[in-house]
Design an enzyme around this catalytic site. Structure first.
Site, mmCIF file in Angstrom:
data_model
loop_
_atom_site.group_PDB
_atom_site.id
_atom_site.type_symbol
_atom_site.label_atom_id
_atom_site.label_comp_id
_atom_site.label_asym_id
_atom_site.label_seq_id
_atom_site.Cartn_x
_atom_site.Cartn_y
_atom_site.Cartn_z
ATOM 1 C CB VAL A 187 -1.075 0.065 1.206
ATOM 2 C CG1 VAL A 187 -1.918 -1.043 1.005
ATOM 3 C CG2 VAL A 187 -0.289 0.024 2.353
ATOM 4 C CE LYS A 188 3.917 2.381 4.772
ATOM 5 N NZ LYS A 188 3.304 0.872 5.048
ATOM 6 C CB ILE A 189 5.169 5.828 -2.432
ATOM 7 C CG1 ILE A 189 4.820 6.708 -1.104
ATOM 8 C CG2 ILE A 189 5.245 6.639 -3.730
ATOM 9 C CD1 ILE A 189 3.209 7.268 -1.504
#
Length: 386
Positions: A187-189
């Protein structure tokens, strides 16, 4: 269900991983070094040390800083468990600094007041984990000045902030922190599946980080206490861990890194739409601090509950019922059962507690369409105007 976050993968990502699968190296091969170098170059840092996840990165960063029994680590109460747990892994005590009521990040003025009091009582921290909540750094210039004055190590937990900038430079450059930690959770960049990275400009820290991620062992004769027995020889010179990342993950990370600018541009576009279209609702919207350019990992709103018929939980559950995967980031750490058992109580950090009673993270990810965002906004409006 529209999730609050989602990875963005394409055929190029798949091809990069398949290429490694067909190579001679699956685990500790050259792709890791290429990924570390690429991340360091992108962030204008000297060294990158990739590990299996950001929790491991925080742990070995604390160890490299010399944190241990009898020491103290401070961090924000508005963060994920790992930002504090890393201190406990080292045997240190943990305390918190309340958050800024506007940015919801660690409050640098509260930090200064707490440091003044701690100096009087001999309880200064050895490490501060300064969290870049939601994608923007806190007031790192003030944090760095206080670190020089009071002699603590700064680790920026930039798990949310790959690609963010502060004071005109990339987060991770090392101007205001001794070490910076990134997360590559889906879910991170950008993602490596699971994964983390520590950036630093100090060769001594980089050397120790590399050793700690791999059982505390070295093949470098300069680090050994006796002559090498031969080309096969290695020594364990301290207690380390198996925190290594794989070439497969690093290949995915390298491919994702080529798309980082596009991911950031879309996140910022969506954030700007939220800020514009939600401006007239009974919400408190995110505020950027003066020198920060956010990566917009999260878009958090605070319900102005005194103006609403529905409560925090009712709005949250209403959005979930409408197929919108909202979340809450975060339950204040000092209210977790483990930390309450260490003596923390409700009321210790009132800004973080007030924030928690109102906060909802809305969906934000690069593949999110304008139509999906409009649906989120429409459903939120319907709940707020009852």
């Amino acid at each position: 269900m529209i999730p609050y976050g989602r990875q963005s993968l394409d055929q190029a990502d798949i091809d990069a991983v398949v290429e490694v699968l067909k190579s001679d190296w699956l685990t500790q091969g050259p792709t890791i070094e290429r990924f570390e170098a690429a991340m360091a170059e992108r962030c204008e840092a000297a060294f990158g040390v990739a590990v299996c996840n950001a929790t491991a990165a925080l742990h070995i960063a604390c160890l490299a800083a010399g944190l241990g029994e009898g020491d103290i680590l401070w961090t924000s109460p508005n963060t994920f468990l790992a930002s504090a747990n890393c201190g406990r892994y080292c045997g240190a005590d943990v305390d918190f600094v309340d958050i800024d009521p506007l940015t919801w990040n660690l409050d640098a003025q509260a930090l200064e007041r707490k440091l003044v009091a701690a100096e009087r009582t001999g309880t200064l921290p050895k490490v501060l984990v300064a969290v870049a909540f939601s994608g923007q750094s806190c007031d790192m210039r003030t944090v760095a000045e206080l670190a020089r004055r009071y002699g603590f190590t700064v680790i920026e937990d930039a798990s949310h902030a790959v690609g963010a900038r502060y004071a005109g430079r990339p987060v991770g450059c090392g101007e205001f922190a001794d070490m910076t930690v990134f997360s590559f959770h889906p879910v991170k960049i950008i993602t490596t599946g699971e994964g983390g990275l520590v950036l630093t400009n100090r060769p001594d820290l980089a050397q120790r980080l590399c050793r700690l991620r791999s059982h505390g062992m070295t093949r470098d004769p300069a680090q050994m206490d006796e002559p090498s027995h031969g080309p096969w020889y290695y020594q364990q010179i301290e207690l380390g861990f198996n925190y290594r990342i794989t070439d497969m993950q690093a290949a995915l990370g390298l491919s994702q890194l080529t798309k980082l600018d596009g991911f950031l541009a879309r996140r910022r576009e969506l954030a700007a739409r939220y800020l514009r279209l939600l401006a007239y609702l009974p919400l408190t919207l995110p505020t950027l601090q003066a020198e920060a350019e956010s990566a917009w990992h999260l878009f958090v709103v605070r319900l102005q509950t005194e103006r609403l018929t529905l409560g925090h939980r009712q709005v949250f559950e209403g959005l979930r019922a409408a197929g919108i995967g909202v979340n809450v980031h975060y339950i204040p750490l000092h209210l977790q059962a483990y930390y309450r058992d260490l003596g923390f109580v409700a009321g210790d950090f009132p800004e973080a507690e007030a924030y928690y009673a109102q906060a909802i993270s809305l969906p934000l990810f690069p593949a999110m369409t304008d139509a999906e965002q409009d649906y989120v906004i429409d459903q939120l409006k319907q709940l707020l105007i009852i």
